[in-house]
Design a protein around this motif. Structure first.
Motif, mmCIF file in Angstrom:
data_model
loop_
_atom_site.group_PDB
_atom_site.id
_atom_site.type_symbol
_atom_site.label_atom_id
_atom_site.label_comp_id
_atom_site.label_asym_id
_atom_site.label_seq_id
_atom_site.Cartn_x
_atom_site.Cartn_y
_atom_site.Cartn_z
ATOM 1 N N SER A 37 0.857 -1.206 0.000
ATOM 2 C CA SER A 37 0.000 0.000 0.000
ATOM 3 C C SER A 37 0.886 1.247 0.000
ATOM 4 O O SER A 37 2.115 1.145 0.188
ATOM 5 C CB SER A 37 -0.881 0.025 1.253
ATOM 6 N N GLY A 38 0.259 2.408 -0.136
ATOM 7 C CA GLY A 38 0.999 3.665 -0.018
ATOM 8 C C GLY A 38 1.553 3.836 1.393
ATOM 9 O O GLY A 38 2.651 4.346 1.583
ATOM 10 N N ARG A 39 0.786 3.385 2.393
ATOM 11 C CA ARG A 39 1.254 3.476 3.786
ATOM 12 C C ARG A 39 2.496 2.614 3.981
ATOM 13 O O ARG A 39 3.448 3.016 4.657
ATOM 14 C CB ARG A 39 0.174 2.981 4.762
ATOM 15 N N LEU A 42 5.454 4.342 2.531
ATOM 16 C CA LEU A 42 5.948 5.389 3.436
ATOM 17 C C LEU A 42 6.725 4.770 4.596
ATOM 18 O O LEU A 42 7.780 5.256 4.994
ATOM 19 C CB LEU A 42 4.770 6.211 3.992
ATOM 20 N N PRO A 71 -3.920 12.988 5.423
ATOM 21 C CA PRO A 71 -4.822 11.935 5.891
ATOM 22 C C PRO A 71 -4.061 11.214 7.011
ATOM 23 O O PRO A 71 -2.828 11.253 7.047
ATOM 24 C CB PRO A 71 -4.951 11.036 4.657
ATOM 25 N N THR A 73 -3.432 8.254 7.348
ATOM 26 C CA THR A 73 -2.586 7.186 6.815
ATOM 27 C C THR A 73 -1.182 7.696 6.474
ATOM 28 O O THR A 73 -0.277 6.904 6.261
ATOM 29 C CB THR A 73 -3.225 6.577 5.555
ATOM 30 N N ASP A 141 5.921 12.094 -1.514
ATOM 31 C CA ASP A 141 4.714 11.277 -1.435
ATOM 32 C C ASP A 141 3.891 11.505 -2.711
ATOM 33 O O ASP A 141 3.289 12.561 -2.895
ATOM 34 C CB ASP A 141 3.930 11.673 -0.177
ATOM 35 N N ALA A 143 1.254 9.725 -3.675
ATOM 36 C CA ALA A 143 -0.028 9.021 -3.592
ATOM 37 C C ALA A 143 -1.051 9.644 -4.537
ATOM 38 O O ALA A 143 -1.915 8.961 -5.067
ATOM 39 C CB ALA A 143 -0.548 9.042 -2.157
ATOM 40 N N HIS A 144 -0.956 10.958 -4.755
ATOM 41 C CA HIS A 144 -1.925 11.643 -5.618
ATOM 42 C C HIS A 144 -1.386 11.916 -7.016
ATOM 43 O O HIS A 144 -2.111 12.460 -7.845
ATOM 44 C CB HIS A 144 -2.308 12.999 -5.002
ATOM 45 N N SER A 165 0.580 5.232 -4.148
ATOM 46 C CA SER A 165 -0.569 4.420 -3.752
ATOM 47 C C SER A 165 -1.327 4.040 -5.028
ATOM 48 O O SER A 165 -1.968 4.893 -5.633
ATOM 49 C CB SER A 165 -1.459 5.245 -2.818
ATOM 50 N N SER A 167 -3.848 2.061 -5.414
ATOM 51 C CA SER A 167 -5.305 1.863 -5.285
ATOM 52 C C SER A 167 -6.074 3.126 -5.667
ATOM 53 O O SER A 167 -7.269 3.068 -5.903
ATOM 54 C CB SER A 167 -5.654 1.461 -3.854
ATOM 55 N N LYS A 168 -5.382 4.258 -5.726
ATOM 56 C CA LYS A 168 -6.074 5.496 -6.121
ATOM 57 C C LYS A 168 -6.161 5.626 -7.637
ATOM 58 O O LYS A 168 -6.913 6.432 -8.152
ATOM 59 C CB LYS A 168 -5.342 6.713 -5.538
ATOM 60 N N TRP A 339 -10.092 15.982 4.232
ATOM 61 C CA TRP A 339 -9.177 15.458 5.258
ATOM 62 C C TRP A 339 -9.422 16.188 6.573
ATOM 63 O O TRP A 339 -8.597 16.966 7.029
ATOM 64 C CB TRP A 339 -7.729 15.638 4.825
HETATM 65 C C1 LIG Z 1 -1.115 11.852 0.512
HETATM 66 C C2 LIG Z 1 -1.305 10.410 0.890
HETATM 67 N N1 LIG Z 1 -0.230 9.694 1.251
HETATM 68 C C3 LIG Z 1 -0.341 8.382 1.577
HETATM 69 C C4 LIG Z 1 -1.564 7.729 1.558
HETATM 70 C C5 LIG Z 1 -1.660 6.266 1.908
HETATM 71 O O1 LIG Z 1 -1.937 5.489 0.757
HETATM 72 P P1 LIG Z 1 -2.668 4.073 0.879
HETATM 73 O O2 LIG Z 1 -4.120 4.328 1.093
HETATM 74 O O3 LIG Z 1 -2.383 3.337 -0.389
HETATM 75 O O4 LIG Z 1 -2.045 3.387 2.034
HETATM 76 C C6 LIG Z 1 -2.701 8.446 1.197
HETATM 77 C C7 LIG Z 1 -4.018 7.796 1.204
HETATM 78 O O5 LIG Z 1 -5.047 8.440 1.223
HETATM 79 C C8 LIG Z 1 -2.576 9.818 0.830
HETATM 80 O O6 LIG Z 1 -3.654 10.540 0.460
#
Ligand SMILES: Cc1ncc(COP(=O)(O)O)c(C=O)c1O
Length: 390
Positions: A37-39, A42, A71, A73, A141, A143-144, A165, A167-168, A339
């Motif tokens: 995952s994105g988390r 990180l 967020p 996460t 990061d 993710a977006h 991430s 999944s987005k 958020w």
């Molecule tokens: C800016 C940002 N970083 C990291 C994440 C974490 O990604 P993931 O949901 O794949 O764990 C998110 C998720 O919303 C995010 O918006």
């Protein structure tokens, strides 16, 4: 059934699985590792930054700089490693004020996490320089913002580490990437995902596809009622994935030592699809056409015709207006995020745009599962709410 807030499986999905995606951005980084995952990305980036800094300084590091707009996460991977989250404020352009960053760093700071908020790739040149001068790792990061340019470099190429991430940007429920333009990444020694996860990913993908076909919204009704001067304000349902306990230990961060399921990685290949990126740009343009004429409704980042925009941000000038618009839009089934669940220790810093954004800024989804008419109705409802509130 509200409009889907993330992409789901579509007829064109299988074509993307077998096409090698190579857009400039995170996917073109020379060093890349797939994670769950994105988390998780990180978490590993912070761990690598901390280990590198500890080896150099001979003492234990304890702090990571994180933005006040986030967020949960984004913060959980810091706290879960027993590190201190040191919050830095943002300017109205969504970047830190480099001249003021020293006030938030400490001698034991090992990394600074900076997202490309909303998917608008921005130059990180001054933050890059600040980090290099102080021996602090920059974690970009993404993710977006998975693809496109961020000023002078492609997205993902500013950081010592880039995290993404998937999944987005695809129907994969969970999948992420850890990358670097500079550092050869070590093996992460991840375990395979259990078979039951494979079955769950596929079942979820089909379930969400079926649900998305039945998605309905009452945005036209909201538009009419708002224009008549009565905004319906239903109570907000609690977000099921943003409680503190879940962010820290619901097993989702526990999967940092696990690969994404094979089926999730297959679905995630759609993240680099050129067709999906084009559709995102189209949706972004629809929002921009309807909302940029409303001068008081500020868009905090420059409108970009590049890459694959994640969301269209709209910034209402007060908390009360942000609350009204968010509640009305969620109640009418719009695909919108806010958020507002900040990490409990986040400080209130004077003049910090991050603090204001947590209630005033709405993120309108641009993903390709949304149809043009659904995006048009969302844009029209937001414009009506803005006219009503401003
Ligand atoms: C800016 C940002 N970083 C990291 C994440 C974490 O990604 P993931 O949901 O794949 O764990 C998110 C998720 O919303 C995010 O918006």
């Amino acid at each position: 059934m509200a409009l889907p807030r993330a992409p789901v499986l579509a007829c064109h999905s299988p074509a993307a699985w077998w096409t090698k995606p190579c857009p400039a951005g995170v996917l073109s980084l020379p060093f890349l590792r797939s994670v769950s995952s994105g988390r998780a990305a990180l978490w590993h980036a912070i761990r690598l930054a901390r280990e590198a800094r500890d080896a150099l300084s001979g003492s234990a590091t304890a702090g990571v700089l994180v933005p006040t707009y986030h967020p949960r996460t984004l913060i959980a991977p810091v706290i879960a490693q027993g590190l201190r989250a040191d919050f830095y404020p943002l300017t109205a352009s969504g970047l830190p004020d480099v001249g003021a960053l020293d006030a938030y760093a400490r001698l034991d700071t090992c990394a600074l996490v900076l997202p490309h908020f909303f998917g608008a790739g921005r130059s990180f040149a001054s933050v890059r320089k600040w980090c290099t001068t102080r021996g602090i790792a920059l974690i970009e990061d993404c993710a977006h913002a998975l693809q496109g340019h961020a000023g002078e470099r492609p997205v993902g190429h500013w950081g010592d580490y880039a995290t993404a991430s998937l999944s987005k940007f695809s129907p994969a429920p969970e999948a992420g990437l850890l990358g670097s333009a500079e550092h050869r990444l070590p093996r992460l020694a991840l375990q395979g995902a259990p078979w039951r996860d494979e079955a769950k990913v596929l079942k979820n993908a089909v379930d969400y596809w079926l649900l998305a076909r039945e998605a309905e919204d009452s945005l036209s009704g909201l538009l009419q009622r708002t224009e008549a001067g009565v905004v319906p304000l239903p109570p907000l349902e609690p977000d099921p994935v943003s409680t503190l306990a879940e962010a820290l230990q619901d097993g989702r961060l526990g999967q940092v030592h696990q690969h994404a399921a094979w089926s999730a990685r297959l679905l995630a290949r759609e993240a680099g699809s050129a067709a999906a990126a084009a559709r995102r740009r189209q949706h972004f343009a629809t929002y921009a056409a309807a909302l940029t004429p409303l001068a008081a409704l500020r868009c905090p980042v420059p409108v970009s015709a590049d890459g694959a925009p994640y969301v269209y941000p709209v910034w209402f000038p007060t908390d009360a207006m942000g609350d009204t618009a968010y509640r009305a839009l969620r109640g009418a089934g719009a695909a919108v995020f806010r958020w507002d669940q900040r990490w409990p220790q986040t400080p209130n810093i004077e003049g910090d745009a991050g603090h204001a954004w947590s209630h005033q800024l709405l993120q309108l989804a641009c993903h390709p599962t949304l149809r043009a008419d659904q995006v048009e109705r969302t844009a029209a409802a937001v414009a009506a709410l803005a006219r009503h509130c401003l």
